[in-house]
Write an enzyme that holds these catalytic residues in place. Sequence first.
Site, PDB file in Angstrom:
ATOM      1  N   ASP A  48      89.521  -8.779 -44.900  1.00 14.79           N
ATOM      2  CA  ASP A  48      89.451  -9.738 -43.796  1.00 14.79           C
ATOM      3  C   ASP A  48      88.257  -9.379 -42.906  1.00 14.79           C
ATOM      4  O   ASP A  48      87.998  -8.209 -42.623  1.00 14.79           O
ATOM      5  CB  ASP A  48      90.759  -9.698 -42.984  1.00 14.79           C
ATOM      6  CG  ASP A  48      90.894 -10.908 -42.079  1.00 14.79           C
ATOM      7  OD1 ASP A  48      91.766 -11.755 -42.328  1.00 14.79           O
ATOM      8  OD2 ASP A  48      90.102 -11.025 -41.100  1.00 14.79           O
ATOM      9  N   ILE A  49      87.542 -10.401 -42.474  1.00 16.17           N
ATOM     10  CA  ILE A  49      86.321 -10.176 -41.690  1.00 16.17           C
ATOM     11  C   ILE A  49      86.641  -9.673 -40.270  1.00 16.17           C
ATOM     12  O   ILE A  49      85.817  -9.016 -39.645  1.00 16.17           O
ATOM     13  CB  ILE A  49      85.475 -11.481 -41.648  1.00 16.17           C
ATOM     14  CG1 ILE A  49      84.016 -11.179 -41.390  1.00 16.17           C
ATOM     15  CG2 ILE A  49      86.028 -12.483 -40.643  1.00 16.17           C
ATOM     16  CD1 ILE A  49      83.089 -12.362 -41.668  1.00 16.17           C
ATOM     17  N   GLN A 117      97.767 -21.334 -38.764  1.00 18.49           N
ATOM     18  CA  GLN A 117      96.931 -21.120 -39.955  1.00 18.49           C
ATOM     19  C   GLN A 117      95.518 -21.614 -39.660  1.00 18.49           C
ATOM     20  O   GLN A 117      95.313 -22.759 -39.263  1.00 18.49           O
ATOM     21  CB  GLN A 117      97.505 -21.895 -41.149  1.00 18.49           C
ATOM     22  CG  GLN A 117      96.699 -21.718 -42.436  1.00 18.49           C
ATOM     23  CD  GLN A 117      97.283 -22.509 -43.618  1.00 18.49           C
ATOM     24  OE1 GLN A 117      98.171 -23.344 -43.441  1.00 18.49           O
ATOM     25  NE2 GLN A 117      96.778 -22.259 -44.807  1.00 18.49           N
ATOM     26  N   HIS A 123      96.482 -18.071 -48.474  1.00 21.75           N
ATOM     27  CA  HIS A 123      96.101 -16.659 -48.513  1.00 21.75           C
ATOM     28  C   HIS A 123      97.249 -15.813 -48.028  1.00 21.75           C
ATOM     29  O   HIS A 123      97.972 -16.189 -47.113  1.00 21.75           O
ATOM     30  CB  HIS A 123      94.841 -16.392 -47.688  1.00 21.75           C
ATOM     31  CG  HIS A 123      94.884 -16.956 -46.300  1.00 21.75           C
ATOM     32  ND1 HIS A 123      94.694 -18.291 -46.023  1.00 21.75           N
ATOM     33  CD2 HIS A 123      95.112 -16.355 -45.101  1.00 21.75           C
ATOM     34  CE1 HIS A 123      94.781 -18.493 -44.720  1.00 21.75           C
ATOM     35  NE2 HIS A 123      95.057 -17.338 -44.140  1.00 21.75           N
ATOM     36  N   LEU A 124      97.384 -14.662 -48.668  1.00 12.26           N
ATOM     37  CA  LEU A 124      98.387 -13.680 -48.282  1.00 12.26           C
ATOM     38  C   LEU A 124      97.656 -12.532 -47.601  1.00 12.26           C
ATOM     39  O   LEU A 124      96.752 -11.933 -48.191  1.00 12.26           O
ATOM     40  CB  LEU A 124      99.111 -13.180 -49.539  1.00 12.26           C
ATOM     41  CG  LEU A 124     100.305 -12.258 -49.334  1.00 12.26           C
ATOM     42  CD1 LEU A 124     101.470 -13.029 -48.707  1.00 12.26           C
ATOM     43  CD2 LEU A 124     100.741 -11.653 -50.669  1.00 12.26           C
TER      44      LEU A 124
HETATM   45  P1  AMP Z   1      95.042 -17.445 -41.024  1.00 15.59           P
HETATM   46  O1  AMP Z   1      95.122 -17.516 -39.535  1.00 15.59           O
HETATM   47  O2  AMP Z   1      96.313 -16.917 -41.637  1.00 15.59           O
HETATM   48  O3  AMP Z   1      94.561 -18.726 -41.635  1.00 15.59           O
HETATM   49  O4  AMP Z   1      93.984 -16.309 -41.352  1.00 15.59           O
HETATM   50  C1  AMP Z   1      92.660 -16.554 -41.690  1.00 15.59           C
HETATM   51  C2  AMP Z   1      91.989 -15.209 -41.793  1.00 15.59           C
HETATM   52  O5  AMP Z   1      90.752 -15.375 -42.451  1.00 15.59           O
HETATM   53  C3  AMP Z   1      91.695 -14.532 -40.441  1.00 15.59           C
HETATM   54  O6  AMP Z   1      92.343 -13.262 -40.379  1.00 15.59           O
HETATM   55  C4  AMP Z   1      90.162 -14.391 -40.440  1.00 15.59           C
HETATM   56  O7  AMP Z   1      89.732 -13.204 -39.840  1.00 15.59           O
HETATM   57  C5  AMP Z   1      89.846 -14.440 -41.928  1.00 15.59           C
HETATM   58  N1  AMP Z   1      88.507 -14.908 -42.259  1.00 15.59           N
HETATM   59  C6  AMP Z   1      87.872 -15.997 -41.789  1.00 15.59           C
HETATM   60  N2  AMP Z   1      86.656 -16.110 -42.338  1.00 15.59           N
HETATM   61  C7  AMP Z   1      86.524 -15.053 -43.178  1.00 15.59           C
HETATM   62  C8  AMP Z   1      85.478 -14.590 -44.039  1.00 15.59           C
HETATM   63  N3  AMP Z   1      84.321 -15.243 -44.153  1.00 15.59           N
HETATM   64  N4  AMP Z   1      85.690 -13.462 -44.757  1.00 15.59           N
HETATM   65  C9  AMP Z   1      86.849 -12.787 -44.641  1.00 15.59           C
HETATM   66  N5  AMP Z   1      87.871 -13.173 -43.850  1.00 15.59           N
HETATM   67  C10 AMP Z   1      87.697 -14.284 -43.130  1.00 15.59           C
END
Ligand code: AMP
Length: 137
Positions: A48-49, A117, A123-124
Amino acid sequence: MISAADQVPGIMPMPYAYDDTNIFARILRGEIPNKTVLETDHTLAFHDIRPHAPSHVLIIPKGRYVTFDHFAAEGSAEELVDFHRTAAQVCALLGVAPGAGGAGYRTIANAGPDSNQEVPHYHLHILGGRNLGPLLA
Ligand code: AMP
C-alpha cells in the site's frame, strides 16, 4: 468460463459496473508502478502506498471485480483459489501468520460508500507488524 454464480442456485450475478479508469486497473495495465510482493496469472499483491501498519499489503484479483461480494459471487473457482492462496503466501512472506509463529494480522475489504472504499477494484488489505487495536477505531 463458468462462474460460481452460474453453478450455485440462489447466487445471482451482481449488477456491478466496473470502472476501467480506477487506479488499480491502471496498475494492472502497467500504466502506474507498484511495489509488487507477489504476482500470479490471476492475482497481484503489492505494498500500500500509504501504509497504516509496518506491514500493509493489498491483494487484488486481475479480473474486473468491484467488491468482495462481487468477486465471491462471480469469480471463477480458479481465480478464487489463486487469490486466497496468494494471500496466504503473502502472510507467510510478511512473517505475520500465527500458525508459523507470527504475531498476527488483520484483513480488511472495504465495499461501497459506508465503508469509505476509495478504489473501486476489489482489494484485500493485509495489515500487521504491530498491535492493531480494536476492530473499528
Ligand atoms: P480502500 O479505502 O479500501 O479503497 O483502500 C484503498 C487503498 O489503496 C488505500 O489504502 C491507499 O493508500 C491505496 N492506494 C491508492 N493508490 C495506490 C497506489 N498507487 N499504490 C498502492 N496503494 C495505493
